[in-house]
Design a protein around this motif. Structure first.
Motif, mmCIF file in Angstrom:
data_model
loop_
_atom_site.group_PDB
_atom_site.id
_atom_site.type_symbol
_atom_site.label_atom_id
_atom_site.label_comp_id
_atom_site.label_asym_id
_atom_site.label_seq_id
_atom_site.Cartn_x
_atom_site.Cartn_y
_atom_site.Cartn_z
ATOM 1 N N SER A 51 4.769 85.186 -4.275
ATOM 2 C CA SER A 51 4.617 86.550 -4.810
ATOM 3 C C SER A 51 4.057 86.429 -6.222
ATOM 4 O O SER A 51 4.068 85.339 -6.820
ATOM 5 C CB SER A 51 5.975 87.265 -4.829
ATOM 6 O OG SER A 51 6.902 86.502 -5.576
ATOM 7 N N VAL A 69 7.601 100.117 -9.412
ATOM 8 C CA VAL A 69 7.337 99.655 -8.048
ATOM 9 C C VAL A 69 7.595 100.788 -7.055
ATOM 10 O O VAL A 69 8.649 101.416 -7.065
ATOM 11 C CB VAL A 69 8.215 98.427 -7.698
ATOM 12 C CG1 VAL A 69 7.983 97.984 -6.259
ATOM 13 C CG2 VAL A 69 7.923 97.282 -8.658
ATOM 14 N N GLY A 72 6.338 97.798 -1.068
ATOM 15 C CA GLY A 72 5.698 96.489 -0.938
ATOM 16 C C GLY A 72 5.426 96.129 0.506
ATOM 17 O O GLY A 72 5.883 96.803 1.415
ATOM 18 N N GLN A 92 3.639 88.277 -0.933
ATOM 19 C CA GLN A 92 4.415 89.520 -1.027
ATOM 20 C C GLN A 92 3.751 90.385 -2.091
ATOM 21 O O GLN A 92 3.679 89.999 -3.251
ATOM 22 C CB GLN A 92 5.870 89.209 -1.427
ATOM 23 C CG GLN A 92 6.669 88.469 -0.359
ATOM 24 C CD GLN A 92 6.701 89.211 0.968
ATOM 25 O OE1 GLN A 92 6.904 90.428 1.001
ATOM 26 N NE2 GLN A 92 6.482 88.505 2.078
ATOM 27 N N ARG A 94 3.334 93.980 -4.207
ATOM 28 C CA ARG A 94 4.029 95.218 -4.602
ATOM 29 C C ARG A 94 3.013 96.347 -4.727
ATOM 30 O O ARG A 94 1.870 96.117 -5.122
ATOM 31 C CB ARG A 94 4.728 95.026 -5.957
ATOM 32 C CG ARG A 94 5.916 94.091 -5.906
ATOM 33 C CD ARG A 94 6.338 93.649 -7.283
ATOM 34 N NE ARG A 94 5.301 92.834 -7.932
ATOM 35 C CZ ARG A 94 5.416 92.339 -9.157
ATOM 36 N NH1 ARG A 94 6.487 92.585 -9.878
ATOM 37 N NH2 ARG A 94 4.452 91.621 -9.676
#
Ligand SMILES: [Zn+2]
Length: 372
Positions: A51, A69, A72, A92, A94
């Motif tokens: 990430s 955020v 995701g 990953q 966001r």
């Protein structure tokens, strides 16, 4: 760095904290901006789960930073192979909320700098590598080379990457400019290639070989002091108009090429004369190699007009001229224009005109075979 999985399992997982971040960054420098959670070997594919390290990201539309955020998801990015094995990065990602009330982007997804781009399923370094292969080898060979390195790619994708890279801007002509034509479809469509004669680099391509196109290029790109060209008139005319102060020279390759071609033709045409010279009737290498049936070879006198070769057979030039003459006459009688015949046969319009004016194939051959 012991694998956590059993040796028989197809899935091996390495603990990245044990692997050491510095070693990982040394092996994959473009992953420096990522937090790598896990590296796995799944059926001979290296899968890296990671990430982004950054706390926030800037909105691609207005540029404002955001750390709010919104959600995701994970995306898979193919990367350059490691030890011949494909590498996949499971990233990953966001999704941030843009804090700028005036911005039309409500939310946006983050990108890993130097690694991911919007909509791309391959990493930035991998795309650069494939485009580099393509520039050196073109589509199919580049795809084959990539395959041997463990990277699957379609030849058409390589060509798209080259096209997307765009052409380098040419600001000025090189001091010594080379110009020549090249075939896009042999005998049909020709383009022009411009070369920096000092470095040998191709600097530009023109879609045709007309004087006007070359002139326009020279006007837009001044700076050539010497123009190296073939003996055809178009480039001479274009150079005179577009760069009147430049010196025009015939390039060495064309001089040698034309000389060798005419020397070969002339010697072949006059090979019969060699027999009349003292000691000339000793069989040469060609005579001993050509195994003619005895009856046919005997009694053949090579006429001095050059229509036959040394073995008494009709020369290729003679046969071709007769065929062409018959075809062009036939087309003229059918009412076709000179330009139409030129297009249909792939012959230059001037050649077609020469054939059309001749009274017979022999008239053309007389000129071609009786040169001193
Ligand atoms: Zn924004």
């Amino acid at each position: 760095m012991p694998p956590a999985g059993a040796a028989s399992s197809p899935r091996l997982v390495w603990d990245v904290s044990e692997l050491g971040e510095s070693l990982l960054t040394a092996l994959f420098p473009h992953l420096a901006g990522l937090r790598v959670h896990r590296v796995e070997d799944i059926v001979h594919t290296v899968v890296i789960s990671a990430s982004c390290r950054a706390g926030g990201a800037s909105c691609p539309r207005c540029g404002q930073e955001s750390a709010r955020v919104h959600g995701g998801y994970s995306r898979v990015i193919a990367d350059g192979a490691a030890g011949g094995r494909p590498v996949l990065i499971v990233l990953q990602v966001r999704r941030f909320r843009c804090g700028n009330p005036g911005c039309t982007a409500v939310t946006f997804a983050e990108q890993a700098a130097g690694l991911s781009e919007r909509y791309r399923r391959r990493s930035v370094p991998l795309l650069g590598m494939l485009a580099g292969f393509g520039l050196e080898l073109a589509g199919r060979a580049a795809a084959r080379l990539a395959g041997t390195l463990g990277i699957a790619v379609h030849p058409a994708t390589v060509l798209r990457l080259i096209a997307a890279a765009g052409e380098p801007e040419v600001a000025a002509a090189p001091e010594v400019l080379g110009v020549d034509d090249f075939a896009l479809a042999k005998g049909q469509v020709y383009g022009t290639v411009l070369v920096d004669m000092r470095t040998g680099d191709v600097i530009d391509l023109l879609p045709d070989r007309e004087a006007a196109s070359f002139e326009a290029w020279l006007t837009a790109h001044p700076g050539a002091t010497v123009i190296c060209r073939d003996r055809a008139g178009n480039y001479a005319e274009g150079a005179r108009a577009g760069a009147p102060d430049a010196i025009q020279v015939a390039d060495r390759w064309h001089l040698w090429h034309n000389l060798a071609e005419y020397a070969g033709k002339t010697v072949a045409a006059h090979r019969g004369c060699l027999k009349d010279q003292p000691g000339g009737d000793a069989p040469g290498p060609a005579d001993t190699l050509e195994q003619e049936p005895p009856g046919q070879a005997e009694g053949v006198q090579v006429p001095p007009d050059g229509f036959l070769d040394a073995c008494g057979r009709e020369r290729r030039l003679v046969a071709r001229t007769r065929e062409r003459y018959a075809e062009i006459r036939g087309r003229l009688d059918a009412g076709e224009s000179l330009s139409g015949i030129s297009r249909a046969t792939g012959l230059d319009r001037k050649t077609v005109q020469r054939f059309a004016r001749a009274g017979s194939a022999e008239e053309l051959l007389g000129k071609a075979t009786s040169r001193e």
